[in-house]
Structures are given as structure tokens and as C-alpha cells.
Design an enzyme around this catalytic site. Structure first.
Site, PDB file in Angstrom:
ATOM      1  N   GLY A  63       0.803  -1.212   0.000  1.00  0.00           N
ATOM      2  CA  GLY A  63       0.000   0.000   0.000  1.00  0.00           C
ATOM      3  C   GLY A  63       0.836   1.263   0.000  1.00  0.00           C
ATOM      4  N   GLN A  85      14.493  35.026 -10.720  1.00  0.00           N
ATOM      5  CA  GLN A  85      15.326  33.927 -10.215  1.00  0.00           C
ATOM      6  C   GLN A  85      14.679  33.199  -9.037  1.00  0.00           C
ATOM      7  OE1 GLN A  85      19.233  34.602  -8.148  1.00  0.00           O
ATOM      8  NE2 GLN A  85      20.057  33.723 -10.042  1.00  0.00           N
ATOM      9  N   GLY A 142       0.677  32.945  -5.354  1.00  0.00           N
ATOM     10  CA  GLY A 142       0.315  34.089  -4.525  1.00  0.00           C
ATOM     11  C   GLY A 142      -1.127  34.004  -4.057  1.00  0.00           C
ATOM     12  N   GLU A 146      -1.506   5.055   6.189  1.00  0.00           N
ATOM     13  CA  GLU A 146      -0.689   3.882   5.844  1.00  0.00           C
ATOM     14  C   GLU A 146       0.734   3.999   6.396  1.00  0.00           C
ATOM     15  OE1 GLU A 146      -1.208   1.937   2.130  1.00  0.00           O
ATOM     16  OE2 GLU A 146      -3.157   2.878   1.790  1.00  0.00           O
TER      17      GLU A 146
END
Length: 384
Positions: free
Chosen positions: A245, A282, A342, A366
Site C-alpha cells: 500500500g 530567479q 500568490g 498507511e
């Protein structure tokens, strides 16, 4: 290690992608808002053969491999994680449990309708007082009046994904308290029988359409032929199923992260600020680069775990590595996706906030991230 997909694997990926984007994505927001279980699309998932992907064809399944399952899970979860949860429970926790531990009669009676998608299954291990401490169960299954052919089950189970709509449940409970976890057994529960009371549907933060509930057992009569595996083997069965799982949940987390990443790339190219696309900044570029890198690393960990399982090797450590990394990647990527978008990302007008809410559960169910790290550490220390 080069993961070249076979034609069959590509076909199942493309099938799941087309269905997910055409059928699931358009209704995902509505079902998230209302919490309504997506009965019709879940039925169609079954008709496509995606509810028992790794189950042999003679038992109603697709007869495909673990990587096919991972690819399909990613595509379904990319459109909606709630659908991914339903599909994961059916494939990993229920169908594989019956395949590995069921008798031929149990496979004929339960596995065929489950793997073919005609019936829905659920997995019930957690109790109100025992989450990660799964061995601390209070639900009991005692032989009815000393009889050899039936058990009486009493207790309360919680956080059962798909429980309100399940036809059959793999239930773990105590048959001998004196033996601790070695006194745990697993039963196949028919939810139409008396003695089973379904509680309210939980108002969850995310994966809201997957329908999670509590269940109470009051003298529920479980015939001896509904015992999965031998008496006392329940804990071993539970852990074996959870290993598989965790690969599925890792694939679910990957799908969520991939959706958030793709949305962020598209938005960064369109959104302008200070006279430029934000993709030219950047700060945004670094977030996009880190998203892509973490997603690719998670994908490789998942594929590695899947291949080890396919080869019949031990894969507990690899499944836990994939699960902890992919789930934390999903949480990290969706957080950054909100930052890239934003204010509009914080609004329900876009699915970004849904990805963020859905991602969190992959770090919890799990096996929490903390439990995954325990599993990984123990496996490493055992080998040295």
C-alpha cells in the site's frame, strides 16, 4: 538504472491519463466541496480494469504489474487525490490481501467482484486509541459459545477509507489478547450483515470525496470461513499489505505533486509583475527547479520499490523510502505552488489549495512519516 516503460505500461498510463483528465478532473472541485462520494466515476474506473490491476485475469483483475499500477495511480491522483485513495484501497489493501492470503473459495466469492470493480472494499486496522500503535487493538473476535464455526466481533474501528460505501471489509481484531500482536486475526466482513453500525462520514481537511467513517461492531457474527489466513496471522497480513500500500500512496503523492508543479510552471509563464513574467525571476526559477528535482527523485524511488516487488524481492525498506520521500515532496511542492501563485493560489478558484490540503494525508495514513523512518532504520540496522 534505466526505467524504460514497456508498450503495455505506456498503454495503461495513457488510458488512466485520458480518463482522469476527461472524466475526473472536471468534477473534482465539486466533489471536494460537497464531500459527495463519486459513485459514477468510481464505477467507470472499475469498468476500465483499474480496480484490480495486479490481480490475475482469472480472478477478475488486469493481470498487470506493479509499475502499471503506479503509473495509473499517479494519473488518477493527478486529477483528484480522493479518487486515488479509493483506487489505492481497492488495489493495494483489499485485492492484494485476498490474492496473497485468501483461500480459493474466498477468491471466487470476494476477490472476483472486487478486482473487477463490481464491489467496493475497505481496510480496517485503526481504532480510536491505536493509530501507529496498531498492536494496541481492543476490538475482539471470540468464538461464539465455544463453537468452531463462528466468531462474535465487538469493538470500534475508525478512519476507514471508503467505509460508508464498502461491500466487504478486511477487519483486523484480537482473537487472543494474551498473545499480543500474535493474537491478531483478519476477517472478511460483509457489510450487509447485522451487527455492523456505520458511523458518520468524517469532515476531513482533504481527500474529502473518499468517504471515511467509524464503524462499531456489536456481536457481529463472522463465520469461520471468513477468516483470512490462519488465526493469529492478522498482524503479519496487515504489515504485508501495508508494504504494498505504501507504494500506492507514494504514487498518489507523486500525482498530487506533479499536478501542482505543472500548474506552477504554466502560471509562472503567464503571470506578469514589474513588467516581466514571474518565470523570469530567479526566485521563482529556483522554486520550479527544486520542484522538478524532488518530483523526479520521488518518481525514481517509487519505480525502484515497484521493481523490487515485481522481482519478488523484499521491498519494505524501499516502499517506506518511497512513501516518506514522495509524501513529503508532495507537501513541499504544494506549499511552493501556493507561493508561486500568490493570493489566487489561496483561493478556491484554482485547484492549488486543494492539492495542498490533499497532500497532507499522504504523510499520515498507511504509516506516518515517523513510522516510515523507523521501518527504514530498522531494516538498515538488521542488514549490518
Amino acid at each position: 538504472m534505466d526505467f524504460q516503460l514497456t508498450d503495455e505500461q505506456k498503454q495503461i498510463r495513457d488510458l488512466a491519463r485520458e480518463f482522469a483528465q476527461n472524466e475526473i478532473a472536471p468534477i473534482a472541485a465539486k466533489h471536494d466541496e460537497t464531500g459527495e462520494f463519486p459513485v459514477e466515476t468510481v464505477k467507470k474506473i472499475g469498468e476500465l480494469g483499474l480496480m484490480g490491476i495486479e490481480i490475475p485475469e482469472e480472478y477478475g483483475g488486469g493481470g498487470l504489474d506493479t509499475l502499471c499500477y503506479v503509473l495509473a495511480m499517479e494519473e488518477i491522483s493527478k486529477a483528484d487525490a480522493a479518487h486515488g485513495t479509493i483506487m489505492s484501497v481497492q488495489n493495494s489493501l483489499v485485492c492484494l490481501g485476498l490474492k496473497w492470503f485468501g483461500t480459493e473459495e474466498q477468491k471466487q466469492k470476494y476477490l472476483i467482484p472486487l478486482a473487477s470493480g463490481q464491489k467496493l472494499g475497505a481496510y480496517s486496522l485503526t481504532e480510536p486509541q491505536s493509530g501507529s500503535d496498531a498492536g494496541n487493538m481492543l476490538t475482539t473476535a471470540l468464538r461464539a459459545n465455544g463453537a468452531q464455526r463462528a466468531y462474535r466481533i465487538n469493538g470500534r474501528k475508525s478512519w476507514i477509507s471508503g467505509g460508508p460505501y464498502a461491500d466487504y471489509i478486511l477487519l483486523f481484531c484480537t482473537t487472543d489478547k494474551s498473545k499480543g500482536s500474535k493474537g491478531t486475526s483478519c476477517f472478511i466482513i460483509d457489510t450487509t450483515k447485522p451487527g455492523l453500525i456505520k458511523g458518520k462520514i468524517e469532515p476531513k481537511l482533504g481527500i474529502r470525496a473518499s468517504a471515511t467513517c467509524e464503524m462499531t461492531y456489536e456481536n457481529y457474527c463472522a463465520p469461520a470461513d471468513t477468516l483470512l489466513g490462519a488465526e493469529g496471522e492478522g498482524f503479519k497480513i496487515a504489515l504485508s499489505i501495508l508494504d504494498s500500500g505504501r507504494i500506492g500512496i507514494a504514487a498518489q503523492a507523486l500525482g498530487i505533486a506533479q499536478a501542482a508543479y505543472e500548474a506552477s510552471v504554466a502560471y509562472a509563464k503567464e503571470r506578469k509583475a514589474f513588467g516581466s513574467r514571474i518565470a523570469d525571476f530567479q526566485a521563482i526559477q529556483w522554486m520550479i527547479a527544486d520542484m522538478a528535482t524532488r518530483i523526479e527523485a520521488a518518481r525514481l524511488l517509487i519505480y525502484h520499490a515497484a521493481l523490487k516487488k515485481m522481482r519478488g524481492e523484499r521491498y519494505s525498506k524501499e516502499a517506506s523510502m518511497a512513501k516518506v520521500f514522495a509524501s513529503e515532496t508532495a507537501m513541499w511542492v504544494t506549499t511552493k505552488a501556493l507561493q508561486v501563485h500568490g493570493g489566487i493560489g489561496y483561493s478556491k478558484e484554482l485547484p492549488i489549495e486543494r492539492y495542498f490540503r490533499d497532500a497532507k494525508i499522504t504523510e499520515i495514513y498507511e504509516g506516518t512519516s515517523e513510522i516510515q523512518r523507523l521501518v527504514i532504520a530498522r531494516k538498515i540496522l538488521e542488514m549490518r
